[in-house]
Design an enzyme around this catalytic site. Structure first.
Site, PDB file in Angstrom:
ATOM      1  N   LYS A  44       0.805  -1.226   0.000  1.00 56.55           N
ATOM      2  CA  LYS A  44       0.000   0.000   0.000  1.00 56.55           C
ATOM      3  C   LYS A  44       0.838   1.275   0.000  1.00 56.55           C
ATOM      4  CE  LYS A  44      -4.104  -1.888  -0.019  1.00 56.55           C
ATOM      5  NZ  LYS A  44      -5.187  -1.525  -0.920  1.00 56.55           N
TER       6      LYS A  44
HETATM    7  C1  LIG Z   1      -2.754  -7.210   3.779  1.00 54.80           C
HETATM    8  C2  LIG Z   1      -3.443  -6.891   2.498  1.00 54.80           C
HETATM    9  N1  LIG Z   1      -3.522  -7.819   1.557  1.00 54.80           N
HETATM   10  C3  LIG Z   1      -4.141  -7.576   0.383  1.00 54.80           C
HETATM   11  C4  LIG Z   1      -4.756  -6.392   0.104  1.00 54.80           C
HETATM   12  C5  LIG Z   1      -5.508  -6.226  -1.198  1.00 54.80           C
HETATM   13  O1  LIG Z   1      -4.961  -5.296  -2.094  1.00 54.80           O
HETATM   14  P1  LIG Z   1      -5.894  -4.384  -2.991  1.00 54.80           P
HETATM   15  O2  LIG Z   1      -6.593  -3.425  -2.077  1.00 54.80           O
HETATM   16  O3  LIG Z   1      -4.956  -3.693  -3.925  1.00 54.80           O
HETATM   17  O4  LIG Z   1      -6.882  -5.252  -3.697  1.00 54.80           O
HETATM   18  C6  LIG Z   1      -4.713  -5.417   1.071  1.00 54.80           C
HETATM   19  C7  LIG Z   1      -5.434  -4.181   0.877  1.00 54.80           C
HETATM   20  O5  LIG Z   1      -6.064  -3.635   1.754  1.00 54.80           O
HETATM   21  C8  LIG Z   1      -4.032  -5.660   2.292  1.00 54.80           C
HETATM   22  O6  LIG Z   1      -3.996  -4.733   3.261  1.00 54.80           O
END
Ligand SMILES: Cc1ncc(COP(=O)(O)O)c(C=O)c1O
Length: 325
Positions: A44
Site C-alpha cells: 500500500k
Molecule cells: C494485507 C493486504 N492484503 C491484500 C490487500 C488487497 O490489495 P488491494 O486493495 O490492492 O486489492 C490489502 C489491501 O487492503 C491488504 O492490506
C-alpha cells in the site's frame, strides 16, 4: 554516493523471489513479489505515494492539510510515512477486527486512529467508511484518499507494480495471482500485463464470507451473502469502484484457517515471513494448480509482513483458541 533523499524513495522495486518447497506439487515456476520490502512493509506504500503526489499536483492537498482515510491498516501506514515526511496531519478510521499492533503502528507515526464497528453495513453512519467521509466534510483543508473509489489506486499499480513484474520476468510471465481488497493491485497490474500480452491469465483470490466471487460468477451484487471473516486486507462486503472485473479471468475463495496455516508454512519452508493474506494467496494459488503447466511463469503478490500478525496467526495460543492447531 548511492543514497536516497528520504525513505519515500525506497518505495517500490521490490524483489521477485522464487518459491521452492511450498510449491513442490506445482509444475510451473512460481515467483513471489515480496511487497513487505517497502518501507511501510506493505504494497500500500505504492498507492499512498502516488495518490498524495497526484492530490498535491491537482491542488486537492495543500501544505499543513489533513489526510483522512478508512483503512484496514496498510494504506494508513503508507500514508502515515508520507505525512511524517511532508508534514501533513493524518486521521484514520479502522474496523475493530484489525490487529491492535496495526493500530499502534499507525499511532507511532503520529496519526490519529478512530476504531469503528466491523459488524455494521457499509452505509451505516458508524461504519469506518462513513465516519471517514463525515470527518472529511467537517475538517477544513482535508483530503479523503478514498482508496475504494479513487482511480489513482489502480493507476499506481499500472505505473509501478505492473511494469516491475514485466521487467523482472523479461516479459515471460504467463499467470498473475493476487488477493483482492480494493482491487487496486489486480486491476492495475492486470490491465498493464494484458496490454503487454493478452494471453496472460489474471487470477483473483478472495475470502470466504466476501461477496466478490459471487458477483464475478453471476453479476449479482448480494450484500446479504456477506458474513464476518477474520483474514485482514482481502474480501469485501461491497463492490469497490477500483475493482475492474474485465481484466480478471477467475476467482477463488480461501478460508481463514487455510490462509493462516499457509502463511505459517510459508515462513517455515521459504523463510518469507509474510502476512495473513499472503497465506490466502499461497492457498489460492494451489487451488489454481490446474491452470499451470511446465514452463509457465507464475507471479503471486505477497502484500505485507508477518510481524503485523504476531498476536494472531503467529501466536500458537491464539491459533489453538481458534481450534486451528
Ligand atoms: C494485507 C493486504 N492484503 C491484500 C490487500 C488487497 O490489495 P488491494 O486493495 O490492492 O486489492 C490489502 C489491501 O487492503 C491488504 O492490506
Amino acid at each position: 554516493m548511492k543514497t536516497l533523499n528520504n525513505i519515500l524513495e525506497a518505495i517500490g522495486n521490490t524483489p521477485l523471489v522464487k518459491l521452492n518447497r511450498v510449491v513442490e506439487d506445482i509444475d510451473a515456476d512460481v515467483y513471489a513479489k515480496v511487497e513487505y520490502f517497502n518501507p511501510g512493509q506493505s504494497i500500500k506504500d505504492r498507492i499512498a505515494k502516488h495518490i498524495i503526489e497526484k492530490a498535491e499536483k491537482e491542488g486537492l492537498l495543500k501544505p499543513g492539510g489533513t489526510i483522512i482515510e478508512a483503512t484496514s491498516g496498510n494504506t494508513g501506514m503508507g500514508l502515515a510515512l508520507i505525512a511524517a515526511i511532508k508534514g501533513y496531519k493524518c486521521i484514520f478510521t479502522i474496523p475493530d477486527k484489525q490487529s491492535q499492533s496495526k493500530i499502534d503502528a499507525l499511532k507511532a507515526f503520529g496519526a490519529e486512529v478512530i476504531v469503528c464497528p466491523t459488524a455494521v453495513p457499509p452505509e451505516d453512519p458508524r461504519s469506518y467508511y462513513e465516519v471517514a467521509k463525515r470527518l472529511a466534510r467537517e475538517i477544513p483543508n482535508s483530503f479523503l484518499v478514498n482508496q475504494y473509489f479513487n482511480q489513482w489506486n489502480p493507476e499506481a499499480h499500472y505505473l509501478s507494480t505492473g511494469p516491475e513484474i514485466w521487467e523482472q520476468t523479461d516479459g515471460k510471465i504467463t499467470h498473475f495471482v493476487a488477493g483482492v481488497g480494493t482491487g487496486g493491485t489486480i486491476s492495475g497490474v492486470g490491465r498493464f500485463l494484458k496490454e503487454k500480452n493478452p494471453d496472460i491469465k489474471v487470477l483473483a483470490i478472495d475470502t470466504e464470507g466476501s461477496i466478490l466471487t459471487h458477483y464475478f460468477k453471476t453479476g449479482e451484487e448480494r450484500p446479504d451473502l456477506a458474513r464476518p471473516y477474520l483474514t485482514e486486507g482481502i474480501g469485501e462486503d461491497l463492490i469497490p469502484a477500483t475493482l475492474d472485473f474485465s481484466v480478471i479471468d477467475d476467482f477463488v475463495q480461501v478460508g481463514d484457517k487455510e490462509s493462516a496455516l499457509a502463511a505459517r508454512e510459508l515462513t517455515r519452508k521459504e523463510a518469507i515471513w509474510a502476512g495473513w493474506s499472503s497465506g490466502s494467496a499461497l492457498a489460492g494459488l494451489r487451488k489454481y494448480k490446474h491452470y499451470f503447466k511446465k514452463g509457465d511463469v507464475v507471479v503471486v503478490i505477497f502484500p505485507d509482513h508477518g510481524s503485523r500478525y504476531l498476536a494472531k496467526i503467529y501466536n500458537d495460543e491464539w491459533m489453538r483458541q481458534q481450534g486451528w492447531l
